[in-house]
Scaffold this motif. Structure first.
Motif, PDB file in Angstrom:
ATOM      1  N   THR A   1       0.881  -1.192  -0.025  1.00 30.81           N
ATOM      2  CA  THR A   1       0.122   0.023  -0.001  1.00 30.81           C
ATOM      3  C   THR A   1       0.884   1.220   0.007  1.00 30.81           C
ATOM      4  O   THR A   1       0.328   2.284  -0.017  1.00 30.81           O
ATOM      5  CB  THR A   1      -0.862  -0.111   1.266  1.00 30.81           C
ATOM      6  OG1 THR A   1      -0.195  -0.152   2.347  1.00 30.81           O
ATOM      7  CG2 THR A   1      -1.943  -1.207   1.073  1.00 30.81           C
TER       8      THR A   1
ATOM      9  N   ALA B   1      -7.962  -0.127  -3.431  1.00 29.08           N
ATOM     10  CA  ALA B   1      -7.701  -0.147  -4.844  1.00 29.08           C
ATOM     11  C   ALA B   1      -8.055   1.262  -5.574  1.00 29.08           C
ATOM     12  O   ALA B   1      -7.793   1.752  -6.649  1.00 29.08           O
ATOM     13  CB  ALA B   1      -8.520  -1.117  -5.729  1.00 29.08           C
ATOM     14  N   ASP B   2      -8.949   1.764  -5.177  1.00 25.48           N
ATOM     15  CA  ASP B   2      -9.869   3.118  -5.600  1.00 25.48           C
ATOM     16  C   ASP B   2      -9.294   4.385  -4.716  1.00 25.48           C
ATOM     17  O   ASP B   2      -9.698   5.552  -5.475  1.00 25.48           O
ATOM     18  CB  ASP B   2     -11.065   2.936  -5.516  1.00 25.48           C
ATOM     19  CG  ASP B   2     -11.803   1.925  -6.306  1.00 25.48           C
ATOM     20  OD1 ASP B   2     -11.072   1.573  -7.600  1.00 25.48           O
ATOM     21  OD2 ASP B   2     -12.634   1.288  -5.972  1.00 25.48           O
TER      22      ASP B   2
END
Length: 675
Positions: A546, A584-585
């Protein structure tokens, strides 16, 4: 379904090279490649040059009103945001372009293979629809010399061809009542595609008398003639009918209040109006062993500018500039790789271009156009040809050699002839041979080292030739500069880390520098000799699933033969970007940007102080069937630091500092619908 031609990827860092870099710089994606032809690919590690290839999505989200937004964190690049929309972004590459009073000098700009720089080497980034590029490539060092005149470096923006029929709408707003809207529609058929785009921008600006209005419209047509041939037609219309100029400040005035505006700006109503139109056609053809492309373009650029003084002297040039420019050119290239000799590739090409400047000068009668003080017609024509040979004698070695011949002719016809202002017609011709040699050795699959050597040159622009200190007319005493460059570097690329370090040395004879700059009227001269030596470091790393980071640092020691620093060039620069992607967004980014002190004059008596800026941004997206929403929020200059965005080199009135923008919140929302 319409498929983008492979040649768009296979051809080039520019027309001069016959190769390109594609993809992003995330170490984990491993998609960066140099494509020599569609059938022969070589890792970017094997190029004997300092080349940066960066997806524009790697930058912070923003309103896309300043080219500096797309150049953040690229080693060797100094992009100065003036916050003065009448003067354009100032771009310096390894110290080239530092003399620019407006626009870009010494650095060649390209968009999708079509030159944005004029035949005399000058360019403006305000003519670019900055929403369009999805990738920027920066070439530095001896390799850039093969691009010809003014090739201190090359900045090549590339856009992605339409992939599917879709409509995109961006709505953006920021401080100082800044508002911008962008609309784009792509239509895609089996062998053809159409893109229509438009943008409008208005702002009151961060200072009094700083308002701006800009409108842009673009059309693109892509047609596959067969599986090997494609035609691309581009039309651009950029109109900035109102750009107020708040002018620069003296160091004392900047320290007192960086948001103030010079009184002369109100007295003479300083402002600029720009209308830029350009059309181009490109035909690309490729087979297994060879490729060819030809581009032709024509454009028009009209500029009206009011300077902060009367300009009433009969032997002067006036203080209202009325410039009507038209330009045209053709660029043809051929690339050959024989199946029987797969280790060799030859690229050749020619370029012909012309530029005509119809220039008038008038008295500035307190913001109104007065009597004529200048009336001339200037022409520039260029002819150039190049050859580039690449050879891979062994799997670990890549050798490259290139040469380019350039001829540039200048001519001015003077039509304002009176006893106090005699005939200033004149002409000048300049020719030069540029060359480079380079070698790259792959120590391993991840690590490579390279060395390159080359000679380049740069002619003055027609605008730089336009003024002289005493009298009027063509400054025939101003000649071209020549440079000798060395570059040694190392690159590392693995699954988790990309890194590069490059040392460079540049010796320039007859450097073109600012002689005097007074209220928008700038004269130039040739310095005896300058030297640039420096180090560039860049890396990008995936810290975890991340977290990722990107950083660069540049040290540029640019100085005259007497040891004085070259004005306009920061000795130290550093950039650090930290990205957190919890899902993811969604992603959150923090950027730190350091700029060392910058000399503002040849005597090194005035320096813009060093500064560090911090910016933070967050963006996310939501998908509902065929509709995608992408909101973003950015805080520029998080600590509200006072800083100098750019300097005006050798400003004769002492107003050398152009203030940067304080803390500013920007927000945007993108709607994207797939039909």
């Amino acid at each position: 379904m319409f498929q983008p031609s492979k040649l768009a990827l296979a051809l080039a860092a520019s027309a001069s090279m016959g190769f390109c870099l594609s993809g992003t710089t995330h170490a984990q994606e491993q998609v960066e490649r140099i494509e020599i032809t569609a059938t022969q690919r070589v890792s970017a590690q094997t190029t004997p040059a300092a080349v940066t290839n960066l997806a524009t999505s790697e930058q912070l989200p923003g309103m896309r009103i300043d080219a500096a937004e797309l150049l953040g964190g690229i080693a060797g690049v100094q992009s100065d945001s003036r916050a003065n929309y009448a003067q354009d972004t100032r771009i310096t590459l390894r110290g080239f372009g530092a003399r620019s009073a407006f626009g870009v000098r010494g650095v060649l700009l390209r968009l999708d293979g079509v030159p944005l720089s004029m035949p005399d080497g000058q360019a403006q980034t305000s003519s670019i629809l900055l929403d369009e590029p999805d990738n920027v490539q920066v070439i530095r060092g001896p390799l850039a010399a093969i691009y010809g005149n003014a090739a201190g470096g090359v900045i090549h923006w590339r856009s992605r061809s339409p992939r599917t029929t879709a409509t995109q709408v961006d709505l953006m707003a920021g401080g100082n009542d800044a508002q911008r809207a962008f609309v784009q529609h792509d239509w895609v058929n089996e062998d053809k595609a159409l893109r229509l785009a438009g943008a409008t921008f208005t702002t009151d600006g961060p200072r009094p008398h700083n308002r701006a209005e800009r409108h842009q419209v673009a059309a693109r047509w892509y047609q596959d003639l067969d599986e090997n041939t494609r035609v691309v037609v581009r039309l651009d219309n950029n109109n900035a009918p109102f750009l107020q100029d708040p002018s620069s400040l003296t160091p004392a005035a900047w320290r007192e209040d960086p948001t103030q505006t010079v009184g002369r700006a109100f007295t003479f109503n300083t402002r600029k109006r720009i209308h830029h139109q350009q059309a181009s056609v490109t035909v690309e053809h490729e087979t297994q062993s060879q490729a060819a492309d030809i581009s032709a373009w024509r454009g028009w650029r009209n500029v009206e500018q009011y300077l902060p003084f009367p300009g009433s002297d009969l032997n002067g040039d006036g203080a209202v500039i009325d410039l009507r420019r038209d330009f045209t050119g053709v660029d043809a290239n051929y690339h050959l790789r024989l199946p029987a000799l797969p280790q060799w590739q030859l690229s050749t090409g020619v370029q012909l271009a012309e530029q005509n400047d119809r220039r008038y000068g008038y008295v500035n009668n307190f913001g109104e156009r007065g009597e004529v003080r200048r009336n001339d017609d200037g022409e520039v024509s260029t002819q150039s040809a190049y050859a580039l040979l690449q050879w891979q004698p062994l799997s670990a070695w890549q050798l490259m050699s290139g040469v380019r011949y350039n001829a540039v002719d200048f001519a001015v016809d003077d039509y304002f002839i009176i006893p106090e202002n005699p005939d200033d017609s004149g002409s000048a011709s300049m020719q030069q041979l540029s060359w480079m040699l380079g070698a790259n050795y792959a120590v391993s699959e991840q690590w490579s080292v390279f060395v390159s050597r080359g000679n380049g040159f740069e002619t003055p622009t027609l605008t730089e030739l336009a003024y002289r200190n005493n009298g009027t007319g063509l400054n025939t005493q101003l000649g071209p500069s020549t440079n000798q460059q060395w570059e040694v570097g190392s690159k590392w690329r693995s699954d988790a880390l990309e890194a590069a370090i490059t040392w460079f040395h540049i010796a320039t004879a007859n450097e073109i520098v600012v002689d005097q700059s007074n209220d928008g009227r700038t004269t130039y001269t040739n310095a005896e000799q300058t030297q640039r030596e420096g180090l560039e470091l860049s890396f990008a790393a995936d810290l975890s699933r991340t977290w990722s980071t990107r950083a660069s640092a540049t040290y540029t020691d640019a100085k005259y033969s007497n040891g004085a620093r070259l004005p306009g060039v920061a000795r130290q620069q550093a950039y650090w970007q930290l990205r957190w992607q919890p899902g993811a967004d969604t992603q959150v980014q923090l950027v730190g940007d350091y700029r060392g002190e910058v000399a503002a004059n040849d005597g090194n008596t005035v320096f813009a102080p060093a500064h560090t800026l911090w910016h933070v941004a967050v963006q996310t997206q939501w998908l509902w069937q065929d509709l995608k929403l992408q909101p973003w929020l950015k805080v520029h200059n998080l600590t509200d630091r006072d800083y100098v965005g750019s300097v005006v080199v050798n400003q004769g009135s002492g107003r050398a500092f152009e203030p940067g923008i304080g803390r500013e919140v920007q927000a945007g929302l993108r709607f994207n619908y797939r039909w």
